[in-house]
Write a protein that holds these residues in place. Structure first.
Motif, short mmCIF file in Angstrom:
data_model
loop_
_atom_site.label_atom_id
_atom_site.label_comp_id
_atom_site.label_asym_id
_atom_site.label_seq_id
_atom_site.Cartn_x
_atom_site.Cartn_y
_atom_site.Cartn_z
N LYS A 1 -34.85 -22.32 -2.14
CA LYS A 1 -33.43 -22.53 -2.41
C LYS A 1 -32.94 -21.57 -3.51
O LYS A 1 -31.87 -20.95 -3.39
CB LYS A 1 -33.18 -23.98 -2.82
N MET A 2 -33.73 -21.45 -4.58
CA MET A 2 -33.34 -20.57 -5.67
C MET A 2 -33.49 -19.10 -5.30
O MET A 2 -32.88 -18.23 -5.94
CB MET A 2 -34.20 -20.87 -6.91
N GLY A 3 -34.28 -18.80 -4.27
CA GLY A 3 -34.48 -17.42 -3.85
C GLY A 3 -33.40 -16.90 -2.93
O GLY A 3 -33.54 -15.81 -2.37
N LYS A 4 -32.36 -17.66 -2.76
CA LYS A 4 -31.24 -17.21 -1.94
C LYS A 4 -30.68 -15.89 -2.49
O LYS A 4 -30.64 -15.67 -3.70
CB LYS A 4 -30.16 -18.29 -1.96
N ARG A 5 -30.27 -15.03 -1.59
CA ARG A 5 -29.77 -13.72 -2.01
C ARG A 5 -28.55 -13.87 -2.92
O ARG A 5 -27.58 -14.54 -2.59
CB ARG A 5 -29.41 -12.88 -0.79
N ARG A 6 -28.61 -13.17 -4.08
CA ARG A 6 -27.51 -13.19 -5.06
C ARG A 6 -27.29 -11.78 -5.58
O ARG A 6 -28.25 -11.07 -5.92
CB ARG A 6 -27.85 -14.14 -6.22
N ILE A 7 -26.03 -11.38 -5.68
CA ILE A 7 -25.66 -10.06 -6.15
C ILE A 7 -24.61 -10.21 -7.25
O ILE A 7 -23.58 -10.86 -7.05
CB ILE A 7 -25.11 -9.18 -5.01
N ALA A 8 -24.90 -9.64 -8.41
CA ALA A 8 -23.98 -9.71 -9.54
C ALA A 8 -23.00 -8.54 -9.46
O ALA A 8 -23.39 -7.38 -9.24
CB ALA A 8 -24.74 -9.66 -10.86
N VAL A 9 -21.70 -8.85 -9.66
CA VAL A 9 -20.65 -7.84 -9.63
C VAL A 9 -19.73 -8.07 -10.83
O VAL A 9 -19.68 -9.17 -11.39
CB VAL A 9 -19.84 -7.92 -8.31
N PRO A 10 -19.03 -7.06 -11.26
CA PRO A 10 -18.06 -7.26 -12.36
C PRO A 10 -17.06 -8.34 -12.00
O PRO A 10 -16.64 -8.47 -10.85
CB PRO A 10 -17.40 -5.88 -12.49
#
Length: 499
Positions: free
Chosen positions: A267-276
């Protein structure tokens, strides 16, 4: 009627340590998968909780054992033809084979189960079941339990408040030839207590407070108790059995915790991308509409949920992939290791539950490689046969006692509980044995006159000795009779005349 009980074990007649039922209640929680929540602190130090993602191996193992021990193909027979027919009629009306497999699963998980025959309003013999936490021994010896109390709970709403009623049915001996059944009803406003004793008429207006059978009318207890094989190492003086959880709790906890961590990591390994953060600035009314003060249109598809806003110096921030790798291989190896330990604890062959990396092994493959499952099953079958013998005896005791029926007429006669019933139980060994090959091999032994035909019928068709004798007599009657010699009496002249 002023008597009150907090727990059933508070009654002076109950001869069992209360800790035994605390143990059973804990095992029941594992079987029901009713385990405590996981408590943790999030990244902000806040205390949170969530449900545990368990792998309910208690239920899985109990169901697997119950299915290979007893199924609908099992049948039993008695040497007396009339008693055999009567008992099998009762078994069929109660759908016993289906019911017993289901209750056996619970008995394996909790360490035991009980059953008792009773007569309903239509004078039919029925079978009532009791789980391990509904059965309390009163007197016992090293071989069996001779006295007990059955507990059943009913909940009713009175004045918009739930009220809990507990019916206790005591089975006791007074001397050697008097059997006493006593019913007591208790009422409580809380779930955790038995409560105060009240009149039976409050809930069971037609139930007698006590029934006494004198003069040796009843010779054996009117109930049967199944306990799991092996010694009760939690209480060496207890007649109760131990369930799967009692000696495997640490391994089950390890399996559940590892599986929970794996699911949580997925669950925590779901794809996440940080953006401004300005790239995710919420729109107001839609870009380009009249009167809209929005600086720029949406940058990403509005159905995307992988982007997360990051705050800071806009000149230094850039799009960053925050996705972490999932340690699937490590978790799989850990769960397999604990499952192999669990298989050893319960008595299953290696590979029954664990995954070998190629395919899940079938029960037949497992048994062919290792006999642990078969040996465990054999130990359970010994206890099952003892339970069935006790239950059949209790059914016949009830059927031969006129007091149980509204017309005061016994349903069978000539039964003596002290006589040997000659009961044969035919279990279905199809999971472990190729039946066609077994029959072919034993048929060769019959042809070689090494095995009697009667024994062949009993072993392969589950017949009683009486039924096997009947089969052999019918086969003999069907053979053509060449005595009287019609062939010998035919003369050559008759043959020529026919030509």
């Amino acid at each position: 009627m002023t008597k009150g009980l907090t727990k059933i074990t508070d009654d002076d007649r109950v001869a069992i340590d209360p800790s035994e039922y605390e143990r059973i209640q804990l095992a029941k929680k594992y079987y029901k998968d009713d385990l405590p929540l996981i408590h943790y602190r999030n990244s902000y130090g806040q205390r949170r909780h969530r449900a545990m993602n368990t792998l309910n191996v208690t239920k899985l193992a109990s169901k697997r054992l119950a299915s290979i021990i007893f199924d609908e193909q099992c049948d039993l027979s008695l040497k007396d033809t009339a008693l055999d027919k009567f008992v099998n009629d009762v078994i069929d009306r109660n759908h016993f084979n289906l019911q017993f497999e289901q209750h056996l699963e619970t008995g394996i998980a909790l360490g035991g189960l009980a059953a008792r025959p009773y007569v309903d309003d239509q004078d039919n013999i029925r079978i009532a079941w009791a789980n391990a936490d509904q059965f309390y021994p009163l007197q016992n010896n090293t071989d069996n339990i001779s006295e007990c109390v059955f507990a059943s709970r009913t909940t009713r709403v009175e004045n918009k408040q739930p009220i809990y009623y507990t019916l206790l049915e005591f089975h006791q001996w007074e001397g050697s030839d008097t059997y006493l059944i006593t019913n007591e009803l208790y009422r409580s406003t809380t779930r955790d207590t038995v409560g105060n004793r009240v009149p039976l008429s409050m809930l069971y207006p037609n139930l007698q407070q006590s029934v006494e059978f004198t003069g040796g009318a009843i010779k054996k207890p009117l109930f049967a108790y199944f306990r799991t094989p092996g010694t009760n190492n939690k209480d060496l003086d207890s007649p109760l059995g131990v369930g799967i959880v009692d000696n495997s709790r640490n391994i089950i906890d390890a399996i559940n915790q590892t599986h929970d961590q794996f699911v949580h990591e997925v669950k925590m390994g779901k794809r996440r991308i940080a953006v401004p953060s300005e790239m995710l600035r919420p729109s107001v009314g839609g870009f380009g509409s009249n009167g809209d003060s929005q600086v720029h249109p949406p940058v990403f598809d509005q159905d995307m949920d992988v982007y997360e806003a990051m705050y800071g110096d806009t000149t230094q921030l850039k799009i960053t992939d925050l996705t972490s790798d999932i340690r699937a291989d490590q978790f799989k190896a850990s769960i397999d290791y604990f499952l192999r330990e669990f298989e050893s604890q319960v008595g299953f062959s290696t590979g029954t539950f664990s995954f070998d990396g190629q395919s899940v092994k079938t029960a037949t493959e497992v048994v062919s490689e290792n006999s642990s499952t078969y040996q465990t099953r054999s130990s359970y079958l010994t206890q099952v046969e003892l339970f069935l013998n006790q239950l059949v005896t209790a059914i016949l005791e009830v059927a031969s006692t006129p007091q149980f029926f509204s017309d005061n007429q016994a349903r069978i006669s000539g039964f003596d509980a002290n006589d040997d019933l000659g009961m044969m139980v035919h279990f279905d060994d199809g999971v472990f044995i190729d039946k066609d090959k077994q029959r072919a091999d034993e048929l060769q032994l019959v042809a070689a006159q090494v095995m009697p035909k009667k024994e062949y019928l009993i072993r392969n068709f589950g017949l009683s000795e009486t039924d096997a004798d009947k089969w052999l007599d019918e086969v003999q009657d069907e053979q053509p009779d060449f005595t009287g010699g019609s062939l010998e009496e035919a003369s050559p002249d008759d043959d020529q005349g026919a030509d």
